[in-house]
Design a protein around this motif. Structure first.
Motif, mmCIF file in Angstrom:
data_model
loop_
_atom_site.group_PDB
_atom_site.id
_atom_site.type_symbol
_atom_site.label_atom_id
_atom_site.label_comp_id
_atom_site.label_asym_id
_atom_site.label_seq_id
_atom_site.Cartn_x
_atom_site.Cartn_y
_atom_site.Cartn_z
ATOM 1 N N ARG A 32 0.828 -1.207 0.000
ATOM 2 C CA ARG A 32 0.000 0.000 0.000
ATOM 3 C C ARG A 32 0.862 1.258 0.000
ATOM 4 N NH1 ARG A 32 -3.577 -2.893 3.601
ATOM 5 N NH2 ARG A 32 -2.729 -1.796 5.416
ATOM 6 N N ASN B 77 0.440 4.072 -2.766
ATOM 7 C CA ASN B 77 0.113 5.440 -2.354
ATOM 8 C C ASN B 77 1.141 6.436 -2.887
ATOM 9 O OD1 ASN B 77 -2.124 4.612 -0.921
ATOM 10 N ND2 ASN B 77 -1.084 4.549 1.055
ATOM 11 N N VAL C 246 0.715 7.163 -6.570
ATOM 12 C CA VAL C 246 -0.419 8.063 -6.809
ATOM 13 C C VAL C 246 -0.055 9.491 -6.413
ATOM 14 C CG1 VAL C 246 -2.781 8.624 -6.110
ATOM 15 C CG2 VAL C 246 -2.156 6.252 -6.573
ATOM 16 N N ILE C 247 0.624 9.652 -5.297
ATOM 17 C CA ILE C 247 1.042 10.985 -4.848
ATOM 18 C C ILE C 247 1.922 11.646 -5.904
ATOM 19 C CG2 ILE C 247 2.525 12.197 -3.184
ATOM 20 C CD1 ILE C 247 1.468 10.200 -1.062
ATOM 21 N N GLU D 208 -0.289 12.887 -8.675
ATOM 22 C CA GLU D 208 -1.140 14.025 -8.282
ATOM 23 C C GLU D 208 -0.318 15.306 -8.146
ATOM 24 O OE1 GLU D 208 -4.808 11.702 -6.058
ATOM 25 O OE2 GLU D 208 -3.135 12.405 -4.820
ATOM 26 N N ILE E 180 -2.890 16.527 -2.870
ATOM 27 C CA ILE E 180 -3.339 15.150 -3.115
ATOM 28 C C ILE E 180 -4.841 15.053 -2.867
ATOM 29 C CG2 ILE E 180 -1.080 14.190 -2.562
ATOM 30 C CD1 ILE E 180 -2.238 13.261 0.132
ATOM 31 N N SER E 181 -5.464 14.033 -3.425
ATOM 32 C CA SER E 181 -6.909 13.870 -3.292
ATOM 33 C C SER E 181 -7.287 13.435 -1.887
ATOM 34 C CB SER E 181 -7.404 12.826 -4.296
ATOM 35 O OG SER E 181 -6.967 11.535 -3.898
ATOM 36 N N THR F 270 -6.560 9.732 -1.417
ATOM 37 C CA THR F 270 -5.145 9.452 -1.161
ATOM 38 C C THR F 270 -4.775 9.821 0.271
ATOM 39 O OG1 THR F 270 -4.634 9.885 -3.491
ATOM 40 C CG2 THR F 270 -2.792 9.869 -1.965
ATOM 41 N N LYS G 147 -5.983 7.108 2.590
ATOM 42 C CA LYS G 147 -5.134 5.907 2.530
ATOM 43 C C LYS G 147 -3.788 6.137 3.218
ATOM 44 C CE LYS G 147 -7.282 4.364 -1.773
ATOM 45 N NZ LYS G 147 -7.128 4.270 -3.241
ATOM 46 N N LEU G 148 -3.265 7.343 3.090
ATOM 47 C CA LEU G 148 -1.988 7.687 3.708
ATOM 48 C C LEU G 148 -2.104 7.631 5.231
ATOM 49 C CD1 LEU G 148 0.732 8.503 2.424
ATOM 50 C CD2 LEU G 148 0.078 10.899 2.756
ATOM 51 N N GLU H 102 -12.428 7.562 5.101
ATOM 52 C CA GLU H 102 -12.755 6.718 3.952
ATOM 53 C C GLU H 102 -14.147 7.054 3.430
ATOM 54 O OE1 GLU H 102 -13.143 1.956 2.782
ATOM 55 O OE2 GLU H 102 -12.601 2.552 4.824
#
Length: 299
Positions: free
Chosen positions: A122, A126, A129-130, A133, A164-165, A168, A171-172, A202
């Motif tokens: 994960r 993550n 994705v970061i 973004e 970041i979204s 994200t 999840k972080l 979430e």
């Protein structure tokens, strides 16, 4: 094995004929044409499903009018706007609190260090994705950073976490390894344990996307449900006999969260005013229990 889709596009007038054939009362055809040319047939279909007597045949209940569907649609649209404003306040506060508590103890680039993650897979996902973004960001403080610095290859957390979204960010936080730091952030919002904040983040990410993409809130089944502790440090609910995957528990979390950030907020008053403006809208479509107005949180 599925069946091949063969239906062809039809005119707005034919759409209206179909609705009439199914028993929907339409008082003003010209006005209905204007509405359907502005709001698509299948966007409205999610709203008129509640007015159907039979979901298989799509037959409407006796006495149902197109105007009733538009009233529900209008209420839902205004509720999304109200909710999105509240979510913005919460989201900005959460970003700020995570930056505050994590950066001081774990440094400016903790999100790039695998030893601060509970799950390596994960962590890698993550971080990938970061990177994307941040690369997409055109914020001044990001572009100015890269003009000046080239190492490390990402800006510090107080810049990166701002672009970041919400998903994200959720999840972080979930994958961060230090429970004490996560507890510290949770307590900032009147939550006794980081597992509740993790769950609420979430859910908030999903709810935010619904609002941002103009998705229906009424009569919606949410894919995730927030953890609802029976006891809270601040004013909370007492009755938990509601459907868990409806909007109601999500709104309870938003109200509690918002109260911890700005106690003087007007969300509840604004929501009740919205209901007054749309007296035909039933709160059960949002999953509200019968005596919700008597809940300490909603008074």
């Amino acid at each position: 094995m599925g069946v091949r889709y063969t239906h062809q596009a039809i005119t707005t007038e034919r759409q209206i004929d179909i609705l009439k054939e199914r028993g929907l009362l339409i008082d003003d055809v010209e006005q209905t044409i204007k509405v359907l040319d502005t709001i698509s047939y299948f966007r409205l279909a999610g709203y008129w499903r509640n007015f159907e007597a039979d979901h298989a045949t799509h037959r409407f209940r006796d006495g149902c009018r197109f105007a009733d569907i538009i009233t529900l649609y209008s209420f839902d649209k205004q509720l999304r706007a109200l909710l999105f404003t509240a979510i913005q306040t919460i989201e900005v506060a959460v970003r700020t609190k995570i930056i505050k508590h994590f950066a001081l103890e774990f440094g400016a680039f903790w999100f790039m260090e695998e030893n601060h993650a509970t799950n390596e897979t994960r962590f890698a996902a993550n971080l990938a994705v970061i990177r994307k973004e941040v690369e997409r960001s055109h914020d001044d403080f990001i572009t100015e950073h890269f003009r000046k610095y080239n190492e490390p290859d990402l800006p510090p957390v107080w810049k990166t976490l701002e672009v970041i979204s919400m998903g994200t960010l959720s999840k972080l936080y979930s994958n961060f390894s230090d429970a004490t730091a996560k507890h510290a952030v949770a307590r900032e919002f009147g939550l006794n344990h980081h597992k509740f904040l993790r769950s609420w983040l979430e859910c908030l990410a999903v709810l935010r996307n619904c609002c941002a993409h103009h998705s229906r809130l009424s009569n919606r089944v949410f894919p995730v449900k927030p953890k609802m502790p029976e006891r809270m440090p601040n004013t909370w609910i007492a009755d938990f006999s509601f459907r868990e995957q409806t909007l109601y528990p999500q709104l309870c979390c938003v109200v509690y969260w918002l109260n911890s950030i700005t106690p003087e907020n007007t969300f509840i008053a604004d929501f009740k005013q919205l209901l007054i403006k749309h007296p035909s809208v039933q709160t059960r479509l949002l999953g509200f229990p019968r005596s919700w107005e008597h809940e300490p949180l909603w008074r």
